[in-house]
Design a protein around this motif. Structure first.
Motif, PDB file in Angstrom:
ATOM      1  N   LYS A  20       6.585   9.693   6.749  1.00 48.67           N
ATOM      2  CA  LYS A  20       6.516   8.752   7.872  1.00 48.67           C
ATOM      3  C   LYS A  20       6.378   7.346   7.311  1.00 48.67           C
ATOM      4  CE  LYS A  20       4.206  11.765  11.286  1.00 48.67           C
ATOM      5  NZ  LYS A  20       4.085  12.999  10.480  1.00 48.67           N
ATOM      6  N   ASN A  21       6.921   6.357   8.035  1.00 49.25           N
ATOM      7  CA  ASN A  21       6.667   4.975   7.650  1.00 49.25           C
ATOM      8  C   ASN A  21       5.323   4.534   8.229  1.00 49.25           C
ATOM      9  OD1 ASN A  21       7.038   4.082  10.361  1.00 49.25           O
ATOM     10  ND2 ASN A  21       9.248   3.816  10.026  1.00 49.25           N
ATOM     11  N   ALA A  22       4.920   3.313   7.944  1.00 45.17           N
ATOM     12  CA  ALA A  22       3.584   2.865   8.336  1.00 45.17           C
ATOM     13  C   ALA A  22       3.379   2.914   9.847  1.00 45.17           C
ATOM     14  CB  ALA A  22       3.337   1.450   7.807  1.00 45.17           C
ATOM     15  N   GLU A  49       0.839  -1.202   0.000  1.00 43.06           N
ATOM     16  CA  GLU A  49       0.000   0.000   0.000  1.00 43.06           C
ATOM     17  C   GLU A  49       0.875   1.253   0.000  1.00 43.06           C
ATOM     18  OE1 GLU A  49      -3.058   0.823  -0.292  1.00 43.06           O
ATOM     19  OE2 GLU A  49      -4.066  -1.112  -0.197  1.00 43.06           O
ATOM     20  N   TYR A  50       0.366   2.302  -0.594  1.00 44.99           N
ATOM     21  CA  TYR A  50       1.031   3.597  -0.487  1.00 44.99           C
ATOM     22  C   TYR A  50       0.878   4.113   0.943  1.00 44.99           C
ATOM     23  CZ  TYR A  50       2.097   4.167  -5.422  1.00 44.99           C
ATOM     24  OH  TYR A  50       2.635   4.022  -6.671  1.00 44.99           O
ATOM     25  N   LEU A  51       1.903   4.774   1.427  1.00 50.51           N
ATOM     26  CA  LEU A  51       1.887   5.251   2.806  1.00 50.51           C
ATOM     27  C   LEU A  51       0.763   6.243   3.060  1.00 50.51           C
ATOM     28  CD1 LEU A  51       5.730   5.570   3.347  1.00 50.51           C
ATOM     29  CD2 LEU A  51       4.191   3.917   4.431  1.00 50.51           C
ATOM     30  N   TYR A  52       0.456   7.090   2.077  1.00 48.04           N
ATOM     31  CA  TYR A  52      -0.644   8.021   2.316  1.00 48.04           C
ATOM     32  C   TYR A  52      -1.978   7.292   2.377  1.00 48.04           C
ATOM     33  CZ  TYR A  52      -2.537   8.302  -2.488  1.00 48.04           C
ATOM     34  OH  TYR A  52      -3.133   8.034  -3.689  1.00 48.04           O
ATOM     35  N   HIS A  53      -2.073   6.102   1.721  1.00 44.56           N
ATOM     36  CA  HIS A  53      -3.278   5.283   1.863  1.00 44.56           C
ATOM     37  C   HIS A  53      -3.416   4.778   3.301  1.00 44.56           C
ATOM     38  CE1 HIS A  53      -3.645   4.074  -2.688  1.00 44.56           C
ATOM     39  NE2 HIS A  53      -3.774   5.375  -2.476  1.00 44.56           N
ATOM     40  N   ILE A  54      -2.288   4.396   3.909  1.00 43.29           N
ATOM     41  CA  ILE A  54      -2.322   3.958   5.306  1.00 43.29           C
ATOM     42  C   ILE A  54      -2.859   5.085   6.186  1.00 43.29           C
ATOM     43  CG2 ILE A  54      -0.937   3.145   7.264  1.00 43.29           C
ATOM     44  CD1 ILE A  54      -1.200   1.078   5.048  1.00 43.29           C
ATOM     45  N   ASP A  55      -2.381   6.298   5.943  1.00 39.50           N
ATOM     46  CA  ASP A  55      -2.864   7.444   6.708  1.00 39.50           C
ATOM     47  C   ASP A  55      -4.366   7.645   6.488  1.00 39.50           C
ATOM     48  OD1 ASP A  55      -1.702   9.939   8.277  1.00 39.50           O
ATOM     49  OD2 ASP A  55      -3.251  10.697   6.910  1.00 39.50           O
TER      50      ASP A  55
END
Length: 298
Positions: free
Chosen positions: A246-248, A205-211
């Motif tokens: 930021k990382n996940a 997943e893209y990190l901004y998706h995690i956010d």
């Protein structure tokens, strides 16, 4: 919460597909494993079906799953792999007989759809490795799956991680793949976090998706009355040309910083070789400590 009966030697497990097809997958290692445990194996009709990415049509996968749900001789259903597609067939299923005589349903990743729905109807299930991952799975994860299925005590001791938020908690463990949990919001399978211990993991997943997904959980109130959080593997995360920054794990820390519940990071479960099984729906004790952390199933 109904806990399905523990398996006994001589019981039969069905291997079937709820999502992606498995035309070329080698199921011999998983079949040999089950035989070594003294179990019999039935291969579902959905195994080998080919409908583009999926293992047959939604109706075909649902028909196969329904047959194994209702068959009293089948004591557990092992979903062959994840991918995508379980959400397309789950509303075609009738769980009436299953509610009266539950059996173990096992899998992870896309099978989070099934886990979340089963939790809503108060039936426990097992988040763990699947037949296509057996060949590369760690001995520890395989042995822990055997313990979970056969009703032996299950507990984990995890090395210290400086990102952890220390503390203790008790509650029913729920969760699964973060992207799937996010996709189920507003449906009849949306998780209820109140008083629970939430597990989450994700892949590719893209990190901004995690956010985005973490913010959605926050805004829907999931963290308001959560007792504890367990973060599994966040594998093969991606970033844009302009970094998110930021990382996940740091994203999760940032979104949850206003809350006081303990958080255990890097729990060995998810899209990794050491995919430790979790019995969703069971009560657990979580201790996040300075030297080690412990997760104990009651």
């Amino acid at each position: 919460m109904k806990i399905p009966p523990s398996l006994q030697k001589g019981d039969t497990i069905a291997i079937l597909a709820t999502a992606r097809k498995n035309i070329d997958d080698n199921l011999k290692p998983s079949i040999d494993l089950l035989h070594s445990w003294g179990l019999e194996v039935v291969i579902g009709k959905s195994i080998g079906l080919d409908n583009n990415q999926l293992a047959g049509t939604d109706a075909q996968r649902a028909e196969d799953f329904q047959e194994q749900l209702d068959n009293p001789n089948i004591k557990a259903i092992w979903c062959v792999r994840g991918g995508y597609g379980t959400v397309r067939m789950i509303d075609l299923l009738d769980f009436a007989k299953f509610r009266q005589n539950p059996k173990w349903i096992i899998g992870f990743s896309d099978v989070t759809v099934m886990h979340s729905y089963l939790n809503k109807i108060n039936i426990a299930s097992i988040h763990g490795l699947m037949p296509v991952t057996v060949e590369k799975a760690s001995p520890e994860s395989i042995e822990s799956l055997r313990k979970a299925l056969f009703g032996e005590s299950l507990k984990y001791e995890i090395p210290y991680d400086e990102a952890n938020r220390l503390g203790t908690a008790k509650g029913e463990i729920i969760g699964g793949n973060l992207s799937i949990l996010y996709s189920l919001m507003g449906s009849n399978a949306q998780i209820d976090c109140k008083g629970k211990i939430l597990f989450m993991e994700d892949l590719d997943e893209y990190l901004y998706h995690i956010d985005r997904m973490m913010m959605a959980l926050k805004r829907c109130g999931c963290f308001e009355n959560l007792n504890g959080l367990i973060v599994g593997s966040m594998t093969k995360m991606k970033d844009n040309d302009i970094p998110w920054g930021k990382n996940a794990n740091q994203i999760i820390e940032d979104v949850t910083k206003a809350y006081s519940f303990p958080i255990l990071y890097n729990f060995p479960a998810g899209h990794i070789q050491n995919n430790s099984p979790l019995i969703f729906g069971k009560q657990v004790s979580l201790e996040v400590g300075l030297k080690t952390s412990k997760l104990t199933f009651e």
